[in-house]
Enzyme design. Structure first.
Site, short mmCIF file in Angstrom:
data_model
loop_
_atom_site.label_atom_id
_atom_site.label_comp_id
_atom_site.label_asym_id
_atom_site.label_seq_id
_atom_site.Cartn_x
_atom_site.Cartn_y
_atom_site.Cartn_z
N SER A 107 -33.54 12.30 41.08
CA SER A 107 -34.21 11.96 42.34
C SER A 107 -35.48 12.78 42.54
O SER A 107 -35.56 13.93 42.11
CB SER A 107 -33.24 12.24 43.50
OG SER A 107 -33.94 12.29 44.72
N TYR A 130 -39.99 8.33 45.33
CA TYR A 130 -40.31 7.87 46.68
C TYR A 130 -41.83 7.97 46.78
O TYR A 130 -42.38 9.05 46.56
CB TYR A 130 -39.72 8.82 47.74
CG TYR A 130 -38.23 8.69 47.95
CD1 TYR A 130 -37.66 7.48 48.34
CD2 TYR A 130 -37.40 9.80 47.82
CE1 TYR A 130 -36.29 7.38 48.55
CE2 TYR A 130 -36.03 9.70 48.04
CZ TYR A 130 -35.49 8.49 48.41
OH TYR A 130 -34.15 8.39 48.63
N THR A 156 -37.92 3.60 44.52
CA THR A 156 -37.06 3.27 45.66
C THR A 156 -37.91 2.78 46.82
O THR A 156 -38.84 3.46 47.25
CB THR A 156 -36.22 4.50 46.06
OG1 THR A 156 -35.44 4.87 44.94
CG2 THR A 156 -35.31 4.20 47.24
N LYS A 252 -35.81 -0.35 43.20
CA LYS A 252 -34.48 -0.12 43.79
C LYS A 252 -34.51 -0.27 45.30
O LYS A 252 -35.39 0.30 45.97
CB LYS A 252 -34.01 1.30 43.43
CG LYS A 252 -32.72 1.75 44.11
CD LYS A 252 -32.27 3.08 43.55
CE LYS A 252 -30.98 3.55 44.17
NZ LYS A 252 -31.15 4.16 45.49
N HIS A 276 -29.01 1.47 49.65
CA HIS A 276 -29.05 2.92 49.67
C HIS A 276 -27.67 3.51 49.99
O HIS A 276 -27.53 4.52 50.66
CB HIS A 276 -30.08 3.41 50.70
CG HIS A 276 -30.87 4.62 50.27
ND1 HIS A 276 -32.12 4.55 49.72
CD2 HIS A 276 -30.57 5.94 50.29
CE1 HIS A 276 -32.56 5.78 49.45
NE2 HIS A 276 -31.62 6.63 49.78
C1 LIG Z 1 -25.98 11.95 48.96
C2 LIG Z 1 -26.85 10.81 48.55
C3 LIG Z 1 -28.18 11.05 48.29
C4 LIG Z 1 -28.99 10.00 47.85
N1 LIG Z 1 -30.29 10.26 47.52
C5 LIG Z 1 -31.05 9.26 47.00
C6 LIG Z 1 -32.36 9.54 46.53
O1 LIG Z 1 -32.83 10.68 46.54
N2 LIG Z 1 -33.07 8.50 46.04
C7 LIG Z 1 -32.59 7.22 45.98
O2 LIG Z 1 -33.27 6.30 45.54
N3 LIG Z 1 -31.34 6.94 46.42
C8 LIG Z 1 -30.56 7.93 46.91
N4 LIG Z 1 -29.29 7.66 47.30
C9 LIG Z 1 -28.73 6.30 47.12
C10 LIG Z 1 -28.08 6.17 45.74
O3 LIG Z 1 -29.03 6.21 44.72
C11 LIG Z 1 -27.29 4.86 45.60
O4 LIG Z 1 -28.11 3.80 45.99
C12 LIG Z 1 -26.00 4.84 46.43
O5 LIG Z 1 -25.40 6.11 46.41
C13 LIG Z 1 -25.02 3.81 45.87
O6 LIG Z 1 -23.86 3.75 46.63
P1 LIG Z 1 -22.51 4.52 46.26
O7 LIG Z 1 -22.73 5.95 46.60
O8 LIG Z 1 -21.50 3.88 47.14
O9 LIG Z 1 -22.25 4.33 44.78
C14 LIG Z 1 -28.45 8.69 47.74
C15 LIG Z 1 -27.11 8.46 48.01
C16 LIG Z 1 -26.30 9.51 48.41
C17 LIG Z 1 -24.85 9.24 48.65
#
Ligand SMILES: Cc1cc2nc3c(=O)[nH]c(=O)nc-3n(C[C@H](O)[C@H](O)[C@H](O)COP(=O)(O)O)c2cc1C
Length: 391
Positions: A107, A130, A156, A252, A276
């Protein structure tokens, strides 16, 4: 880890071993968490067809994502602040993914930097971007990712403004955690976590520190980030990124067929059907319910990836059956990391692979490419759309 048999076991351990503010940050969603719950509820609802007396002795989980050979149809999703769940969290997760033969996505908002992760791994990983108001930063960080030989960019697009997460506000969840009595008491009961964080390479936003003028400490960086989300972001910016990024581009955060078509038109190599993880638009459909419509809208030249609510191998099969080429795994591996560092991430990957293999066997499937709608109860007559792969 001996008694850990499923992802939920890792979640329970994570909650026990990591301060509450960070566990809740990972576990929670935005506002009433309706979409977060829908991601799980809708995926669990899909019934698989049990098939018998099919020779499934030569099963293989291997496939390709964007031309890259992978040992199973999933990658680790980008997760901000992974290094606060466990010291060196990004490095450990990337190493576990490399060992398992699946891609890792770093990330923008990571604790360990692109360079830290590149130094600790031997194969290319993916980088997630981002696009923020400071376009100069975006350009600079992309050249760093290219320099580090990141093989794909995950752009994203569903975070132009931040969906409020009530739990984070209530917990004083910042980097470093807000100094509240409750936080001090809680952190004091997690000595192994403290030790891991103290030993970690970085304790700030690794990709930002030293690259944003005048923002040297963690608090000023955190404030800078808050001010940098860009509500003016548009498809023009995607075109700009496409022009300056030399590698594969994955967009994404697509949930709507119209947006999917636009992403394809602008030359995305893949899209990720994602909300997300239920952390942005509360009230948005679950990703599994949006997947078939988006997959249908996307032509054969663009790969469809999927995330949201994957906690079992059966979930992977469900998503593949409804049109995904592969999935991204978010919380499932974060729970593993919080529970047991690198070994915990490896355990999460192993659990998902084993469950996937058994689910394939019991649905009479030998190859990932054969997982289609006909594997789902009610989808008997539907055919898997044929997709021509790019490149
Ligand atoms: C704690 C956390 C932090 C996240 N940070 C980012 C991020 O920095 N960039 C991003 O594109 N998605 C981020 N996401 C979304 C994840 O990439 C992903 O889309 C999502 O976790 C998928 O769902 P799941 O946790 O149920 O598998 C984050 C998700 C979580 C749970």
């Amino acid at each position: 880890m001996k008694n850990v048999t499923c992802i939920e076991d890792l979640r329970v351990l994570h909650r026990r071993r990591v301060p509450r503010a960070f566990f809740d940050y990972a576990d929670g969603g935005s506002y009433s968490e309706e979409t977060l719950r829908a991601n799980r509820a809708d995926i669990e609802h899909i019934r698989l067809r049990q098939r018998v007396l099919v020779d499934v002795s030569s099963r293989s989980l291997a496939t390709t994502i964007l031309g890259q050979k992978v040992s199973a149809p999933f990658a680790l999703a980008p997760i901000g602040l992974t290094g606060m769940q466990h010291g060196n969290g990004e490095i450990l997760a990337a190493q576990a993914a490399e060992e398992a033969g699946i891609p890792y996505t770093l990330s923008t908002m990571s604790i360990c930097s692109i360079e830290d992760v590149a130094e600790a791994t031997t194969k290319p990983f993916w980088f997630q971007l981002y696009v923020i108001k400071d376009r100069g930063f975006s350009k600079d960080v992309l050249s760093r990712a290219a320099e580090a030989k990141c093989s794909a960019l995950v752009l994203t697009v569903d975070l132009q403004v931040l969906g409020q997460r009530h739990r984070d506000i209530k917990n004083g969840m910042t980097v470093p955690p807000e100094i509240r009595l409750a936080n001090i008491i809680d952190i004091g009961t997690k000595p192994a976590w403290i030790w891991g964080i103290l030993k970690g390479k970085s304790k700030t936003f690794g990709n930002l520190a030293g690259h944003v003028k005048g923002m040297e400490n963690v608090n000023s960086l955190a404030q800078w980030i808050q001010s940098q989300f860009d509500p003016a972001l548009s498809w023009k910016d995607v075109e700009w990124i496409k022009n300056i990024w030399p590698g594969k581009l994955i967009i994404k955060g697509i949930l709507d067929p119209e947006d999917a078509k636009m992403a394809v038109k602008l030359g995305a190599d893949a899209i990720v059907v994602s909300n997300h993880g239920g952390r942005q638009l509360d009230g948005a459909p679950s990703t599994i319910s949006a997947l078939p419509g988006v997959a249908q809208a996307v032509g054969s030249d663009t790969e469809v990836l999927f995330d949201g609510g994957i906690r079992t191998g059966a979930d992977l099969v469900r998503a593949l059956a409804l049109g995904a080429r592969a999935c991204l795994i978010g919380r499932a591996y974060v729970y593993g990391l919080g529970a047991g560092g690198r070994a915990g991430v490896s355990k999460a990957i192993e659990i998902l692979k084993n469950e996937l293999s058994v689910t394939m066997a019991l649905t009479g499937t030998n190859r990932v490419a054969d997982i289609g709608p006909n594997i789902i109860v009610g989808g008997e007559t539907k055919k898997k759309p044929t997709r021509k792969r790019k490149g």
